[in-house]
Write a protein that holds these residues in place. Structure first.
Motif, PDB file in Angstrom:
ATOM      1  N   GLY A 195      50.024  65.629  80.637  1.00  0.00           N
ATOM      2  CA  GLY A 195      50.049  65.612  79.177  1.00  0.00           C
ATOM      3  C   GLY A 195      51.406  66.018  78.629  1.00  0.00           C
ATOM      4  O   GLY A 195      51.890  65.429  77.649  1.00  0.00           O
ATOM      5  N   GLY A 196      52.030  67.010  79.260  1.00  0.00           N
ATOM      6  CA  GLY A 196      53.366  67.400  78.849  1.00  0.00           C
ATOM      7  C   GLY A 196      54.377  66.284  79.059  1.00  0.00           C
ATOM      8  O   GLY A 196      55.243  66.040  78.201  1.00  0.00           O
ATOM      9  N   ASP A 197      54.258  65.579  80.187  1.00  0.00           N
ATOM     10  CA  ASP A 197      55.170  64.465  80.453  1.00  0.00           C
ATOM     11  C   ASP A 197      55.005  63.367  79.412  1.00  0.00           C
ATOM     12  O   ASP A 197      55.987  62.753  78.960  1.00  0.00           O
ATOM     13  N   ALA A 198      53.760  63.097  79.025  1.00  0.00           N
ATOM     14  CA  ALA A 198      53.523  62.062  78.018  1.00  0.00           C
ATOM     15  C   ALA A 198      54.183  62.450  76.690  1.00  0.00           C
ATOM     16  O   ALA A 198      54.738  61.598  75.984  1.00  0.00           O
ATOM     17  N   HIS A 199      54.126  63.738  76.348  1.00  0.00           N
ATOM     18  CA  HIS A 199      54.750  64.210  75.110  1.00  0.00           C
ATOM     19  C   HIS A 199      56.273  64.036  75.177  1.00  0.00           C
ATOM     20  O   HIS A 199      56.906  63.603  74.206  1.00  0.00           O
ATOM     21  N   ILE A 200      56.869  64.360  76.324  1.00  0.00           N
ATOM     22  CA  ILE A 200      58.324  64.215  76.493  1.00  0.00           C
ATOM     23  C   ILE A 200      58.719  62.742  76.386  1.00  0.00           C
ATOM     24  O   ILE A 200      59.699  62.392  75.707  1.00  0.00           O
ATOM     25  N   ARG A 201      57.951  61.851  77.038  1.00  0.00           N
ATOM     26  CA  ARG A 201      58.268  60.415  76.970  1.00  0.00           C
ATOM     27  C   ARG A 201      58.137  59.899  75.545  1.00  0.00           C
ATOM     28  O   ARG A 201      58.960  59.092  75.092  1.00  0.00           O
ATOM     29  N   ALA A 202      57.106  60.365  74.823  1.00  0.00           N
ATOM     30  CA  ALA A 202      56.911  59.910  73.434  1.00  0.00           C
ATOM     31  C   ALA A 202      58.092  60.336  72.571  1.00  0.00           C
ATOM     32  O   ALA A 202      58.569  59.561  71.718  1.00  0.00           O
ATOM     33  N   ALA A 203      58.602  61.549  72.778  1.00  0.00           N
ATOM     34  CA  ALA A 203      59.754  62.014  71.999  1.00  0.00           C
ATOM     35  C   ALA A 203      60.981  61.177  72.315  1.00  0.00           C
ATOM     36  O   ALA A 203      61.746  60.792  71.413  1.00  0.00           O
ATOM     37  N   ALA A 204      61.190  60.840  73.600  1.00  0.00           N
ATOM     38  CA  ALA A 204      62.333  60.011  73.986  1.00  0.00           C
ATOM     39  C   ALA A 204      62.235  58.622  73.366  1.00  0.00           C
ATOM     40  O   ALA A 204      63.230  58.071  72.862  1.00  0.00           O
ATOM     41  N   ASP A 205      61.033  58.043  73.378  1.00  0.00           N
ATOM     42  CA  ASP A 205      60.848  56.704  72.786  1.00  0.00           C
ATOM     43  C   ASP A 205      61.126  56.736  71.280  1.00  0.00           C
ATOM     44  O   ASP A 205      61.735  55.806  70.728  1.00  0.00           O
ATOM     45  N   THR A 206      60.698  57.813  70.617  1.00  0.00           N
ATOM     46  CA  THR A 206      60.931  57.931  69.170  1.00  0.00           C
ATOM     47  C   THR A 206      62.424  57.998  68.872  1.00  0.00           C
ATOM     48  O   THR A 206      62.920  57.366  67.929  1.00  0.00           O
ATOM     49  N   LEU A 207      63.164  58.750  69.661  1.00  0.00           N
ATOM     50  CA  LEU A 207      64.612  58.873  69.438  1.00  0.00           C
ATOM     51  C   LEU A 207      65.322  57.543  69.679  1.00  0.00           C
ATOM     52  O   LEU A 207      66.219  57.152  68.918  1.00  0.00           O
ATOM     53  N   GLU A 256      64.062  54.531  69.392  1.00  0.00           N
ATOM     54  CA  GLU A 256      63.723  53.598  68.316  1.00  0.00           C
ATOM     55  C   GLU A 256      64.473  53.948  67.031  1.00  0.00           C
ATOM     56  O   GLU A 256      64.919  53.066  66.298  1.00  0.00           O
ATOM     57  N   ALA A 257      64.631  55.235  66.749  1.00  0.00           N
ATOM     58  CA  ALA A 257      65.284  55.660  65.507  1.00  0.00           C
ATOM     59  C   ALA A 257      66.800  55.523  65.574  1.00  0.00           C
ATOM     60  O   ALA A 257      67.454  55.276  64.560  1.00  0.00           O
ATOM     61  N   PHE A 258      67.381  55.662  66.779  1.00  0.00           N
ATOM     62  CA  PHE A 258      68.841  55.601  66.947  1.00  0.00           C
ATOM     63  C   PHE A 258      69.170  54.625  68.083  1.00  0.00           C
ATOM     64  O   PHE A 258      69.556  55.025  69.177  1.00  0.00           O
ATOM     65  N   PRO A 259      68.983  53.306  67.817  1.00  0.00           N
ATOM     66  CA  PRO A 259      69.112  52.308  68.906  1.00  0.00           C
ATOM     67  C   PRO A 259      70.523  52.232  69.473  1.00  0.00           C
ATOM     68  O   PRO A 259      70.691  51.807  70.629  1.00  0.00           O
ATOM     69  N   ASP A 260      71.559  52.620  68.731  1.00  0.00           N
ATOM     70  CA  ASP A 260      72.930  52.493  69.213  1.00  0.00           C
ATOM     71  C   ASP A 260      73.491  53.819  69.729  1.00  0.00           C
ATOM     72  O   ASP A 260      74.691  53.906  70.033  1.00  0.00           O
TER      73      ASP A 260
END
Length: 635
Positions: free
Chosen positions: A183-195, A197-201
């Protein structure tokens, strides 16, 4: 106890104590192996690090247990690394590989030993080989973000000006406890995906277990901060149900890199400082067990320091080691330049470091606000001292020190030639040291006042004794001052000097109990009268013992200052080193002052004749070592 192992019994195990298991014996052996050894579970998370590995990574076990093993082993591509680990799990015997670490610029030989619960990994540096001609970009296996070394290698891809952000996920430990590491790993991956998507460059790296670093082009930090502020709340980021209500998903700090010449370390320290301030403001400063332990251990250490000098020197030296600063100082309010006490240790340049000018502007602000202040990027402050900047001061933390309701100075820590985040914990530990220093200064004042009052009373009593004994006016004060000079020549401690002074004031207090017919008799005393006079030493001790707070050493001076080195003195006939040292010291001073003073029954001796007599009596009436110290003091 046996000579072989120092344990009782001598043969075999102690009664009632089981022999250590094979696992415990193996762990003990691996703990002291002079090469790095790691244990990982079936999910490749660290379960064990031996002492050598912890020293390499400059941390404690709790800093790494539960973290992915990629955090500590040489950088590999995710595919290659996972293939190696999966192959090791499937193997029936050990498997080996060689990898190149860009961080250490060296090749490492890694051996993996499979067992039922995971792998035992042994890493040691290989013989010198040429670095590989090329390395593929390395990514974190869990999130797909750049790893730290790859991120640093790629900094040039983002043009300047640029904005750097440092992020820290909240309550990852809580998530791991509630949902397991998956569950902790899923939270870390979700945060990375959000970043992403928000800052593609942007360049995005997973900096540590729950830390991310982001670098994106931009002339102002505010738009990036505003975007991150939106992302950190549950409406913008998937929120695990186990996070406390009203808790943002992460905290962050940002800093601007305006030109290519701006050091990355400088911007990172500024952003990291802002991150810690944000965590504190949101009451999410997860100091952790180790930080709490550090605060408690430092508090207990401070309790062992008594004098203000011990507190300044001891606390700053301990803080320099504990917090990795380069310079610690205590600056006295209103003192002339350089009057502050400065603790210096080896700096990053490899030699002793001194700063010619302390941060006066920052000190002034701490005094005005009456609270701790800090500057992670000190040279950027408008009130930065040019001398301190030239000396390489980069980061500074200060706290005011108060005693008896007044501010008496500031305690400070600084780094030289490198930036270091001045975290709330740094300020907390500095404040603890400041409180202890203020307490020590208060005690010194109180003790000094008590000491002065006691001295005034004892001196007054001594002067009264002079008048009754018809001795020369000023004898008590003169002999006390002379005894202190001799005591310093003999390297006595300050406490011993206090005892010596008190004994000088009271040395003849027993004469209060001698009848006037004997004490004031102008002629020679009869044998019976002389015996009565000699009782003043013993009776003086009995009388002085009724005065509260007088030490046994003071009473010894009163009782034994008429003893002789050759044993012919009174009242106990002590000889040599049987006579207490302070009584030996005072005896020489008392006789010398009597020789050079006029009395009703004699004329004063010249100083030369008196000194010659004292020297002749060395080894007879007086201790030879004390006579040597006396002659040194009066020469």
């Amino acid at each position: 106890m046996t000579e072989a192992d120092g344990r009782p019994g001598g043969h075999g195990a102690e009664p009632g104590r089981a022999k250590p298991s094979r696992e415990a014996a193996l762990s003990a052996l691996l703990e002291h192996l002079p090469e790095a050894v790691y244990g990982v579970d079936l999910n490749f998370r660290i379960t064990f690090m031996n002492r050598f590995a912890r020293q390499v990574w400059r941390g404690e076990a709790h800093d790494f247990i539960g973290q992915p093993v990629q955090r500590v082993l040489p950088n590999l591509t995710p595919e290659g690394f996972l293939a190696f680990l999966n192959g090791a799990l499937a193997a029936s015997d050990r498997v080996e590989t060689k990898v190149f670490s860009e961080t250490a610029q060296a090749w490492f030989h890694v051996m993996a030993f499979p067992h039922a619960e995971g792998l035992l990994l042994h890493a040691r540096q290989s013989a010198a080989l040429e670095p590989p001609e090329s390395n593929h970009p390395r990514y974190d296996a869990l999130t797909g973000c750049l790893m730290r070394a790859a991120f640093l290698d790629s900094l040039g891809r983002i043009p300047r000006p640029a904005v750097l952000a440092v992020l820290d996920l909240n309550h990852l430990k809580t998530l791991n406890e509630a949902h397991g590491h998956m569950g902790g790993d899923a939270h870390i991956r979700a945060a990375a995906d959000t970043l992403r998507e928000a800052f593609p460059d942007a360049l995005i790296a997973r900096w540590g277990g729950d830390e991310f670093v982001l670098l994106t082009a931009g002339e102002r930090a505010e738009p990036v901060a505003a975007h991150l502020e939106q992302l950190r709340w549950p409406t913008a980021t998937p929120r695990p149900t186990s996070l406390p209500a009203g808790t943002p998903v992460f905290e962050f700090g940002v800093a601007l890199l305006p030109t290519p010449a701006t050091p990355f370390e400088q911007a990172f320290a500024v952003a990291d400082d802002a991150l810690h301030q944000a965590k504190q403001a949101q009451r999410h400063l997860a100091a952790g067990d180790q930080d709490s332990f550090a605060v408690g251990a430092f508090s207990r250490y401070l309790e062992t320091l008594e004098t203000p000098e011990e507190v300044v020197q001891g606390s700053l030296a301990r803080l320099l080691d504990l917090l990795d600063f380069d310079l610690g100082f205590f600056e006295v309010v209103g003192a002339a330049a350089g009057a502050g006490h400065v603790v210096v240790r080896e700096g990053t340049g490899g030699g002793p470091v001194q700063t010619p000018e302390l941060p006066v502007g920052l000190t002034r602000r701490a005094l005005q606000l009456q609270q701790s202040v800090s500057a992670t990027d000190y040279p950027a402050r408008p009130d930065a001292e040019p001398g301190a900047v030239a000396a390489g001061v980069k980061s500074v933390g200060l706290t005011p020190v108060r005693a008896d309701g007044h501010t008496v100075g500031v305690l400070g820590l600084a780094t030289l030639h490198r930036w270091r985040t001045v975290t709330p914990q740094v300020r907390q530990l500095l404040e603890l040291a400041g409180l202890r220093l203020g307490h020590a200064l208060h005690l010194r004042r109180v003790v000094a006042e008590v000491r002065a009052n006691l001295e005034a009373g004892l001196l007054g009593l001594g002067v009264a004794l002079e008048a009754r004994d018809l001795e020369t006016h000023g004898h008590t004060q003169r002999v006390a001052l002379l005894a202190l000079k001799v005591g310093r020549a003999l390297r006595l401690s300050e406490t011993e000097l206090d005892w010596l002074r008190d004994g000088a004031y009271l040395h003849d207090i027993g004469k209060l109990l001698i009848p006037d017919a004997v004490l004031l008799k102008p002629g020679r005393l009869t044998p019976e009268e002389w015996q009565t006079m000699q009782t003043h030493a013993t009776r003086g001790r009995e009388l002085a013992s009724r005065i509260p707070a007088l030490s046994p050493q003071v009473l010894d001076i009163v009782a034994y200052h008429h003893e002789r080195w050759d044993g012919a003195g009174y009242p106990a006939g002590l000889s040599g080193e049987e006579i207490p040292l302070l009584a030996r010291v005072f005896a020489v001073c008392d006789v010398y002052d009597a020789l050079v003073s006029e009395r009703p029954y004699k004329r004063p001796w010249s100083e030369a004749d008196a000194l010659a007599e004292i020297e002749r009596q060395a080894g007879k009436q007086f201790c030879p070592a004390v006579v040597a110290g006396f002659l040194e003091a009066v020469s």
